[in-house]
Design a protein around this motif. Structure first.
Motif, PDB file in Angstrom:
ATOM      1  N   MET A 127      -2.386  24.890   3.973  1.00 40.36           N
ATOM      2  CA  MET A 127      -3.451  25.866   3.750  1.00 40.36           C
ATOM      3  C   MET A 127      -3.456  26.920   4.846  1.00 40.36           C
ATOM      4  O   MET A 127      -3.631  28.117   4.589  1.00 40.36           O
ATOM      5  CB  MET A 127      -4.795  25.138   3.680  1.00 40.36           C
TER       6      MET A 127
ATOM      7  N   VAL B  84      -4.866  24.753  -3.351  1.00 51.19           N
ATOM      8  CA  VAL B  84      -3.862  23.828  -2.834  1.00 51.19           C
ATOM      9  C   VAL B  84      -4.164  22.438  -3.389  1.00 51.19           C
ATOM     10  O   VAL B  84      -5.303  21.976  -3.330  1.00 51.19           O
ATOM     11  CB  VAL B  84      -3.873  23.817  -1.301  1.00 51.19           C
TER      12      VAL B  84
ATOM     13  N   VAL C 112      -8.204  30.855   0.150  1.00 51.12           N
ATOM     14  CA  VAL C 112      -7.364  29.655   0.180  1.00 51.12           C
ATOM     15  C   VAL C 112      -8.280  28.439   0.288  1.00 51.12           C
ATOM     16  O   VAL C 112      -9.095  28.357   1.205  1.00 51.12           O
ATOM     17  CB  VAL C 112      -6.391  29.682   1.375  1.00 51.12           C
ATOM     18  N   GLU C 113      -8.144  27.506  -0.644  1.00 56.01           N
ATOM     19  CA  GLU C 113      -8.958  26.291  -0.578  1.00 56.01           C
ATOM     20  C   GLU C 113      -8.290  25.162  -1.336  1.00 56.01           C
ATOM     21  O   GLU C 113      -7.362  25.362  -2.118  1.00 56.01           O
ATOM     22  CB  GLU C 113     -10.362  26.539  -1.125  1.00 56.01           C
TER      23      GLU C 113
ATOM     24  N   PHE D 291     -11.490  31.168   3.568  1.00 57.23           N
ATOM     25  CA  PHE D 291     -11.088  29.755   3.548  1.00 57.23           C
ATOM     26  C   PHE D 291     -12.225  28.925   2.987  1.00 57.23           C
ATOM     27  O   PHE D 291     -13.361  29.031   3.465  1.00 57.23           O
ATOM     28  CB  PHE D 291     -10.735  29.290   4.965  1.00 57.23           C
ATOM     29  N   GLN D 292     -11.948  28.142   1.958  1.00 55.08           N
ATOM     30  CA  GLN D 292     -12.937  27.252   1.344  1.00 55.08           C
ATOM     31  C   GLN D 292     -14.182  28.035   0.927  1.00 55.08           C
ATOM     32  O   GLN D 292     -15.316  27.571   1.101  1.00 55.08           O
ATOM     33  CB  GLN D 292     -13.338  26.127   2.306  1.00 55.08           C
TER      34      GLN D 292
ATOM     35  N   GLN E 165      -6.762  16.709   2.425  1.00 56.41           N
ATOM     36  CA  GLN E 165      -6.566  18.155   2.351  1.00 56.41           C
ATOM     37  C   GLN E 165      -5.352  18.518   3.220  1.00 56.41           C
ATOM     38  O   GLN E 165      -5.347  18.214   4.410  1.00 56.41           O
ATOM     39  CB  GLN E 165      -7.799  18.901   2.862  1.00 56.41           C
TER      40      GLN E 165
END
Length: 357
Positions: free
Chosen positions: A304, A329, A157-158, A145-146, A299
């Motif tokens: 996400m 995203v 996923v970011e 993530f990020q 965000q």
């Protein structure tokens, strides 16, 4: 006892398809999903999680490892992960590495000892070797993530940080701002550079180039006084002898920093947005509580989290079929009270050039 095999036979599908439906995989089309769910209901099939765990050597536990939860972005994401995981029959173990590599490695090893089925990880800043450790040492399915850095064997996923920067710049340009300053994130975080790149490139396309004195680097961590960093950024922008003019707009890479900027401007009796517009990043819960309320680049943490869990469960349940994906995203501009049309120099008496006040 009714089994998945019985459900598959009645529905006319494979056992793996039944498993995907039970795990709420997005890879099953709507018509097949309805057929399988109808068979489950008709047979009154209920998965035996204990038997499943013993048979598949799985715990139905997911681990999530974040830098911190004080930062509202990580808190919101973790909360959504918990909700989605529970809805899909998985418990959640939460760990915080506080951007310390040794703590990160220790917690990953501890999660493995707890026999987690998979891990969602926001790694320590660029010095982390957690992806290598996961790939070559403990072999736990993981989604990043990020992360900001591509990984051939793990999905990431970011937010589309480059696009976030462009959106912030485009919005401020549309309001007529030319003296646009920026408080960027820590230099050792990859997405700091990506956000800044998108921002600066869009400004350059409009003929605006930011000097070093127009960009202030801030920490994102509460423990490192990022709220005060916003106040310090205001001091740097308004007191620096190297500055050519006061900013009419400031984009902060983080809503906490933006809150500090608003505080710093208030302390100088500078009106927001009449004299200076402020835009943040993340859409944290504080944004609507500030005065004025904060315009920000949001965000979509729910989307996400949904995607991160989906990718992880595919990796857990169908490791031979899953592939690493880089999921960006799209960010969303959320306009509130802290931004407005730029005043012209003639109607802006506080604009100054050093030595010509």
């Amino acid at each position: 006892m009714i089994t998945q095999k019985d459900v598959a036979r009645l529905a006319g599908v494979s056992i793996s398809t039944v498993s995907r439906v039970l795990n709420k995989s997005a890879l099953v089309d709507k018509e097949t999903k309805i057929t399988v769910e109808s068979a489950i209901k008709e047979l009154d099939y209920k998965p035996n999680l204990v038997a499943y765990g013993l048979r598949a050597q799985k715990s139905k536990l997911i681990g999530i490892l974040m830098p911190e939860l004080d930062h509202n972005a990580y808190g919101q994401f973790t909360q959504r992960i918990e909700e989605i995981s529970l809805s899909r029959g998985y418990g959640l173990l939460v760990g915080l590495h506080h951007n310390e590599c040794e703590t990160e490695k220790r917690l990953i090893d501890e999660f493995q000892r707890r026999n987690i089925d998979g891990l969602i990880l926001s790694p320590v800043v660029n010095s982390s070797d957690s992806t290598h450790h996961l790939q070559n040492c403990i072999h736990v399915p993981a989604v990043l993530f990020q992360n900001g850095r591509s990984c051939e064997t793990m999905s990431n996923v970011e937010i589309d940080n480059y696009q976030a920067g462009r959106i912030a710049a485009e919005y401020l340009l549309s309001l007529g701002h030319k003296q646009i300053f920026c408080t960027a994130g820590p230099a050792d975080i990859t997405f700091t550079h990506t956000r800044l790149q998108g921002f600066l490139e869009r400004l350059r396309e409009a003929g605006i180039r930011l000097g070093q004195n127009q960009i202030f680097s801030c920490e994102f961590n509460y423990q490192k006084a990022n709220y005060l960093n916003g106040i310090e950024a205001v001091a740097a922008f308004f007191d620096s002898k190297n500055s050519q003019a006061r900013p009419t707009a400031i984009w902060a890479h983080n809503d906490n920093v933006a809150a500090g900027i608003i505080r710093g401007l208030h302390l100088r009796n500078i009106r927001i947005p009449e004299e200076v517009s402020v835009v943040g990043m993340d859409n944290m819960s504080i944004t609507e509580m500030l005065y004025p309320s904060l315009t920000t680049i949001g965000q979509p943490f729910a989307a996400m989290a949904e995607k991160a869990v989906e990718l992880l469960l595919e990796n857990i349940n169908f490791p031979d079929e899953s592939i690493a994906e880089e999921v960006l995203v799209p960010p969303k501009l959320i306009i509130r009270e802290s931004s407005g049309i730029c005043s012209t120099p003639s109607s802006h008496p506080d604009t100054f050039i050093p030595g010509h006040r």
